[in-house]
Design a protein around this motif. Sequence first.
Motif, PDB file in Angstrom:
ATOM      1  N   TYR A  46      45.265  37.519  39.789  1.00 37.86           N
ATOM      2  CA  TYR A  46      44.482  36.451  40.287  1.00 37.86           C
ATOM      3  C   TYR A  46      42.960  37.324  41.414  1.00 37.86           C
ATOM      4  CZ  TYR A  46      46.892  35.695  44.504  1.00 37.86           C
ATOM      5  OH  TYR A  46      47.326  36.605  46.593  1.00 37.86           O
ATOM      6  N   VAL A  47      42.338  35.823  41.764  1.00 46.45           N
ATOM      7  CA  VAL A  47      41.019  35.890  42.581  1.00 46.45           C
ATOM      8  C   VAL A  47      41.416  35.435  44.114  1.00 46.45           C
ATOM      9  CG1 VAL A  47      38.707  35.947  43.702  1.00 46.45           C
ATOM     10  CG2 VAL A  47      39.203  36.684  41.252  1.00 46.45           C
ATOM     11  N   ASP A  48      41.755  36.084  45.076  1.00 42.96           N
ATOM     12  CA  ASP A  48      42.149  35.269  46.039  1.00 42.96           C
ATOM     13  C   ASP A  48      40.462  34.373  46.780  1.00 42.96           C
ATOM     14  OD1 ASP A  48      40.136  37.327  48.140  1.00 42.96           O
ATOM     15  OD2 ASP A  48      42.045  38.191  48.813  1.00 42.96           O
ATOM     16  N   GLU A  49      40.980  33.404  48.442  1.00 41.53           N
ATOM     17  CA  GLU A  49      40.119  33.224  49.108  1.00 41.53           C
ATOM     18  C   GLU A  49      38.899  33.734  49.160  1.00 41.53           C
ATOM     19  OE1 GLU A  49      43.507  34.043  51.586  1.00 41.53           O
ATOM     20  OE2 GLU A  49      43.035  32.777  50.132  1.00 41.53           O
ATOM     21  N   ASN A  50      38.884  35.382  49.742  1.00 37.84           N
ATOM     22  CA  ASN A  50      38.201  35.769  49.960  1.00 37.84           C
ATOM     23  C   ASN A  50      36.770  36.544  48.597  1.00 37.84           C
ATOM     24  OD1 ASN A  50      38.689  35.575  52.840  1.00 37.84           O
ATOM     25  ND2 ASN A  50      40.398  37.050  52.889  1.00 37.84           N
ATOM     26  N   GLY A  51      37.062  36.292  47.678  1.00 41.93           N
ATOM     27  CA  GLY A  51      36.944  36.780  47.028  1.00 41.93           C
ATOM     28  C   GLY A  51      37.496  38.398  45.655  1.00 41.93           C
ATOM     29  N   GLN A  52      38.982  38.727  47.055  1.00 42.65           N
ATOM     30  CA  GLN A  52      39.047  39.861  46.064  1.00 42.65           C
ATOM     31  C   GLN A  52      40.227  39.371  45.243  1.00 42.65           C
ATOM     32  OE1 GLN A  52      37.893  42.355  47.957  1.00 42.65           O
ATOM     33  NE2 GLN A  52      36.572  41.858  48.889  1.00 42.65           N
ATOM     34  N   ILE A  53      40.081  40.630  44.269  1.00 40.60           N
ATOM     35  CA  ILE A  53      40.996  40.861  42.494  1.00 40.60           C
ATOM     36  C   ILE A  53      41.876  40.948  43.764  1.00 40.60           C
ATOM     37  CG2 ILE A  53      41.343  41.699  40.887  1.00 40.60           C
ATOM     38  CD1 ILE A  53      38.697  41.248  40.569  1.00 40.60           C
ATOM     39  N   ASN A  55      46.324  42.345  42.182  1.00 40.03           N
ATOM     40  CA  ASN A  55      47.360  43.089  41.623  1.00 40.03           C
ATOM     41  C   ASN A  55      46.259  43.186  40.583  1.00 40.03           C
ATOM     42  OD1 ASN A  55      49.277  41.797  43.079  1.00 40.03           O
ATOM     43  ND2 ASN A  55      49.497  39.751  42.624  1.00 40.03           N
ATOM     44  N   PRO A  56      45.342  43.681  40.682  1.00 41.78           N
ATOM     45  CA  PRO A  56      44.612  44.200  39.078  1.00 41.78           C
ATOM     46  C   PRO A  56      45.049  45.078  37.935  1.00 41.78           C
ATOM     47  CG  PRO A  56      44.395  45.710  40.697  1.00 41.78           C
ATOM     48  CD  PRO A  56      45.207  44.832  41.817  1.00 41.78           C
ATOM     49  N   ALA A  57      46.447  45.142  38.007  1.00 44.45           N
ATOM     50  CA  ALA A  57      47.007  45.390  37.149  1.00 44.45           C
ATOM     51  C   ALA A  57      47.600  44.971  35.823  1.00 44.45           C
ATOM     52  CB  ALA A  57      48.258  47.145  37.376  1.00 44.45           C
ATOM     53  N   TYR A  58      48.276  43.598  36.916  1.00 42.85           N
ATOM     54  CA  TYR A  58      48.868  42.093  35.876  1.00 42.85           C
ATOM     55  C   TYR A  58      47.679  41.367  35.008  1.00 42.85           C
ATOM     56  CZ  TYR A  58      52.713  43.447  38.865  1.00 42.85           C
ATOM     57  OH  TYR A  58      53.557  44.264  39.360  1.00 42.85           O
ATOM     58  N   PRO A  59      47.940  41.024  34.369  1.00 45.56           N
ATOM     59  CA  PRO A  59      47.730  39.819  33.368  1.00 45.56           C
ATOM     60  C   PRO A  59      46.715  38.740  34.268  1.00 45.56           C
ATOM     61  CG  PRO A  59      49.511  39.925  33.073  1.00 45.56           C
ATOM     62  CD  PRO A  59      49.993  40.969  33.542  1.00 45.56           C
ATOM     63  N   ASP A  60      46.390  38.359  33.807  1.00 41.84           N
ATOM     64  CA  ASP A  60      45.371  36.982  34.711  1.00 41.84           C
ATOM     65  C   ASP A  60      46.897  35.821  34.962  1.00 41.84           C
ATOM     66  OD1 ASP A  60      42.947  37.740  34.777  1.00 41.84           O
ATOM     67  OD2 ASP A  60      42.017  36.975  32.867  1.00 41.84           O
ATOM     68  N   CYS A  61      46.513  35.437  35.820  1.00 42.20           N
ATOM     69  CA  CYS A  61      46.935  34.002  36.352  1.00 42.20           C
ATOM     70  C   CYS A  61      46.740  32.869  35.539  1.00 42.20           C
ATOM     71  CB  CYS A  61      46.797  33.272  38.141  1.00 42.20           C
ATOM     72  SG  CYS A  61      48.261  35.224  38.684  1.00 42.20           S
ATOM     73  N   GLY A  62      47.333  32.089  35.289  1.00 48.33           N
ATOM     74  CA  GLY A  62      46.563  30.681  34.469  1.00 48.33           C
ATOM     75  C   GLY A  62      47.666  29.357  33.785  1.00 48.33           C
ATOM     76  N   ILE A  63      47.494  28.517  33.783  1.00 50.15           N
ATOM     77  CA  ILE A  63      48.326  27.444  33.470  1.00 50.15           C
ATOM     78  C   ILE A  63      48.574  28.061  31.855  1.00 50.15           C
ATOM     79  CG2 ILE A  63      46.352  25.946  32.133  1.00 50.15           C
ATOM     80  CD1 ILE A  63      49.832  25.616  34.526  1.00 50.15           C
TER      81      ILE A  63
END
Length: 95
Positions: A46-53, A55-63
Amino acid sequence: PELTQNGKTATQNRWIAYNRMRGQHMSAMEHAVPEQFWVDKSQCRYVDENGQIQNPAYPDCGIDAILGQFGQAYMEDHLAALIVGKGQAAGHQCG
């Protein structure tokens, strides 16, 4: 009252625009709220509040990941609620 190009008054058009906006907002909340409760951000990218990615090795977060687990029951409940809501609203026409 003066009618606009679509045959509705300016007041009716404002209500239509307002209700569409509220519908878009509620649709967004329908995804954002479950995501906040059930998505474990330690297990996904996920992208945090500072715009940083994070856990780049994991799949995208999402519903979508959540719906993959709970999809069938969620959709059945959601559709049932929509059908009931439309049935109750059918007798209440605006304009």
